[in-house]
Design a protein around this motif. Structure first.
Motif, short mmCIF file in Angstrom:
data_model
loop_
_atom_site.label_atom_id
_atom_site.label_comp_id
_atom_site.label_asym_id
_atom_site.label_seq_id
_atom_site.Cartn_x
_atom_site.Cartn_y
_atom_site.Cartn_z
N ASP A 389 1.03 -1.33 -0.05
CA ASP A 389 0.30 -0.19 0.43
C ASP A 389 0.87 1.16 0.18
N LYS A 390 2.02 0.95 0.75
CA LYS A 390 2.82 2.45 0.54
C LYS A 390 4.24 1.51 0.11
N ALA A 391 4.62 3.01 -0.60
CA ALA A 391 6.03 3.24 -0.92
C ALA A 391 7.41 2.22 0.05
N CYS A 392 7.31 2.66 0.85
CA CYS A 392 8.44 1.38 2.33
C CYS A 392 7.95 0.13 1.73
N GLN A 393 6.84 -0.47 1.77
CA GLN A 393 6.37 -1.15 2.58
C GLN A 393 7.01 -2.49 0.53
N ARG A 394 6.91 -1.70 -0.47
CA ARG A 394 6.99 -2.24 -1.99
C ARG A 394 8.62 -2.13 -1.44
N ALA A 395 9.32 -1.39 -1.11
CA ALA A 395 10.75 -1.43 -0.93
C ALA A 395 11.28 -2.34 -0.39
N ALA A 396 10.07 -2.87 1.09
CA ALA A 396 10.75 -4.21 1.70
C ALA A 396 10.66 -5.04 0.64
N THR A 397 9.70 -5.51 -0.43
CA THR A 397 9.79 -6.57 -0.98
C THR A 397 10.73 -6.39 -1.62
N GLN A 398 11.91 -6.03 -2.03
CA GLN A 398 12.87 -5.80 -2.65
C GLN A 398 14.53 -5.97 -1.81
N GLY A 399 14.60 -5.92 -0.46
CA GLY A 399 15.24 -5.66 0.61
C GLY A 399 15.53 -4.87 0.86
N LEU A 400 14.77 -3.39 0.28
CA LEU A 400 15.76 -2.06 0.91
C LEU A 400 14.23 -1.56 2.16
N ALA A 401 15.25 -0.88 2.78
CA ALA A 401 13.93 0.27 3.77
C ALA A 401 14.01 1.87 3.65
N CYS A 402 13.32 2.65 4.07
CA CYS A 402 13.05 3.20 4.20
C CYS A 402 13.78 4.59 5.25
N LEU A 403 14.96 5.49 4.95
CA LEU A 403 15.73 6.19 5.39
C LEU A 403 15.13 7.58 5.74
N PHE A 404 13.74 8.13 6.74
CA PHE A 404 12.96 9.30 6.07
C PHE A 404 13.76 10.36 7.57
N ARG A 405 14.24 11.79 6.82
CA ARG A 405 14.85 12.57 8.26
C ARG A 405 14.87 14.05 7.32
N THR A 406 14.47 14.86 8.76
CA THR A 406 14.74 16.46 8.32
C THR A 406 16.47 16.82 8.08
N GLY A 407 16.54 17.68 7.40
CA GLY A 407 18.17 17.83 7.92
C GLY A 407 18.47 18.78 6.50
N THR A 408 19.75 19.20 5.90
CA THR A 408 20.20 19.74 5.31
C THR A 408 20.39 19.20 4.16
N TRP A 409 20.93 19.32 2.86
CA TRP A 409 21.68 19.65 1.75
C TRP A 409 23.08 18.35 2.06
N ASP A 410 23.91 19.18 3.16
CA ASP A 410 24.85 17.50 3.72
C ASP A 410 24.75 17.14 3.71
N ASP A 411 23.25 16.94 4.39
CA ASP A 411 22.75 15.49 4.95
C ASP A 411 22.55 14.47 3.09
N ILE A 412 21.97 14.80 2.54
CA ILE A 412 21.47 14.88 1.54
C ILE A 412 23.33 13.72 0.47
N ARG A 413 23.70 14.90 1.09
CA ARG A 413 25.11 14.71 0.62
C ARG A 413 26.15 13.51 1.06
N TYR A 414 26.36 13.47 2.38
CA TYR A 414 26.84 12.61 3.41
C TYR A 414 25.82 11.27 2.29
N PHE A 415 24.53 10.96 2.52
CA PHE A 415 24.17 9.43 2.29
C PHE A 415 24.42 9.41 0.70
N ASN A 416 24.93 9.67 -0.39
CA ASN A 416 25.18 9.97 -1.51
C ASN A 416 23.77 9.10 -1.58
N ARG A 417 23.28 8.92 -2.24
CA ARG A 417 21.93 8.13 -2.52
C ARG A 417 20.79 9.20 -3.06
#
Length: 542
Positions: A389-417
């Protein structure tokens, strides 16, 4: 609608003096009969001198007390130094003092600069504890193996206080953001008397000399919080710095009461909220960290303070509603840190030159469904064909997980995703787009098969910092981890919390013991991600 309220609050707070503050009456957690912390309007010209010390790089294997490395104190000290300089203080900044002698040398330099009527401020962030009602500040390499070593290896807070008392008759402030939870709960029982008289927290027996105010980050005999995941400051110093920036004209009782209110609000879901307090004997004129300002200025700050309190209360209500919804839906949304091993290959369409246009013109094209279709495509997955029903549930079927955060552009650069970000239009409507590439000052956003390049500045006008990335979690079946557990999975939890917090750690140096410090970090993480803040890690939360 919630975002409309937040935007309205932010616009009102930012307007006027560009200082957003709160002014209230004398703090309920204070034992202070003092008049305030305000820059006195003395006819005689006085200097304002501050010594700021932050110790972070402890090694828990160096001494028997097992004092762990801390994430925030150096940042705390640097940020305090910056705001104090802005308020007119001459600042001596000392970070990562290795030995007691280095701390004493910094105190001597501080004292030598003080004149008879100068105003003095001492700030310390790091490890601290008490022994027989004497409060000690700990350098990085305190060679402490039993209670007899303490006096020679750690700096008594009263030493600094007495030096300040002798050097000046002016206002003297001591701010102690120490006593982090690090010593294991059963340590003193197992030490079999080797640390007689040593307990956690600071004692309330430190008497403030005339015209002195001692400011504690937490109540007597209690421990204080470090920073929440991803934040550079401890909970107390974060709010102290913010209020100092926002309320430079406020008198000390009002300013510290506002700091206390914000700290208690942020830690209210813990087993025991952190309650800052003060003890002192300020006399004479009102005293402010900055210029006391006019009655009109203080009234304006009071109004903005009340507005900020309303915003905080609204945010707490939003969090509570989100938690209730999560419980009703029985969703386990325990989100963990990305492991930067696999990096998705962008599709050929993303290499084409981005189109030139305005961000507001393309927002109506964006949707949550389109955003996740693009994100999953970057991971070579067909979003529409997956079950859930939700995106994270669909991701879980493929062995992926969601990471939700409130942060900055530096955080996005750090995760490099690739990241889904949420932008809010002027109408208040929310739109989701995917960040596919980041440059220094620009970002490429994808909406379906179209890509657009916009300046970071333009995006920031509509972005409140929320983003989501996908990642591959480890293939583990961990046990339920809670305070008191000793397991190798605890090392994995510590390592990934450190990664999230931007802390460089050595896995072989991490403890497998689940102590009170780790519990606080887990609770902070759970609160940030709108989970039940019980401090427990386990299958039900994965």
């Amino acid at each position: 609608m919630m975002y409309r309220y937040l935007i309205l609050f932010l616009s009102l707070i930012i307007t006027g003096c560009s200082q957003n503050d709160t002014e209230q009456s004398k703090g309920t957690g204070s034992s202070t009969p003092s008049t305030a912390i305000t820059h006195s309007a003395s006819a005689e010209k006085t200097a304002r001198i501050a010594l700021v010390i932050g110790n972070s790089d402890y090694d828990e294997n160096f001494n028997k007390l097992q004092l762990e490395k801390l994430r925030n104190p150096v940042n705390d000290a640097k940020d305090m130094a910056t705001v104090l300089r802005h308020l007119g203080f001459e600042v001596i900044l000392k970070t990562n003092a290795r030995k007691k002698t280095a701390m004493k040398q910094a105190v001597r330099e501080f004292i030598e600069r003080l004149g008879q009527h100068d105003e003095a401020l001492f700030y310390f962030s790091g490890h601290g504890f008490q022994q027989n009602n004497i409060n000690y500040l700990v350098p990085l390499r305190a060679d402490i193996h039993n209670d007899i070593d303490i006096e020679g290896e750690a700096l008594p807070a009263k030493y600094v206080l007495k030096q300040m008392e002798r050097a000046t008759r002016g206002v003297k402030l001591m701010i102690l953001d120490a006593c982090r939870e690090s010593i294991p709960d059963d340590f003193f029982r197992k030490s079999k008397g080797a640390f007689a008289g040593v307990t956690k927290g600071f004692s309330s027996s430190l008497n403030a000399p005339m015209n002195t105010l001692i400011i504690y980050a937490t109540a007597a005999n209690k421990v204080s919080w470090g920073g929440l995941p991803g934040e550079r400051n401890s909970v107390y110093t974060k709010h102290l710095v913010n209020v100092l920036r926002q309320q430079p004209h406020a008198m000390v009782e009002i300013l510290l009461k506002e700091v206390r209110y914000r700290v208690v609000q942020e830690t209210q879901d813990a087993d025991e909220p952190q309650v800052p307090w003060e003890s002192g004997s300020l006399v004479g004129q009102a005293f402010c960290f900055g210029d006391c300002g006019s009655e009109e200025q203080r009234k304006l700050e009071q109004e903005r303070a009340e507005l900020e309190q309303q915003r905080l209360e609204l945010e707490q209500q939003r969090i509570q509603l989100a938690r209730e919804k999560a419980r009703q839906q029985k969703e386990a949304r325990f989100v963990e840190e990305a492991n930067p091993i696999e990096k998705p290959t962008p599709p050929p369409s993303l290499t084409s030159p981005p189109q030139e246009t305005r961000l507001l013109d393309v927002l109506p094209k964006a949707s949550t469904e389109l955003a996740f279709t693009v994100l999953f495509n970057l991971w070579n997955l067909d979003y529409t064909s997956l079950v859930g029903d939700k995106a994270c549930q669909r991701a879980a079927t493929q062995g992926l997980a969601c990471l939700f955060r409130t942060g900055t552009w530096d955080d996005i650069r750090y995760f490099n995703r690739p990241a889904v970000i949420e932008l809010v239009a002027n109408s208040g409507k929310q739109h989701h787009l995917v960040v596919t590439h980041l440059q220094k000052d620009t970002a490429i956003l994808a909406i379906g098969k179209d890509t657009y390049e916009f300046s970071i500045h333009e995006i920031n006008e509509h972005w409140l910092g929320q983003f989501l990335v996908l990642w591959h979690p480890p293939m583990l079946e961990p046990p339920v981890l809670k305070k008191g557990t000793s397991h190798k999975a605890v090392i994995w939890v510590r390592k990934h919390l450190d990664i999230i917090d931007g802390l460089s750690s050595k896995p072989h140096a991490l403890s497998p013991r689940f102590n009170s410090t780790l519990k606080q970090r887990i609770i902070a993480f759970q609160r940030q991600h709108k989970l039940e803040p019980d401090g427990v890690v386990g299958k039900k939360r994965c």
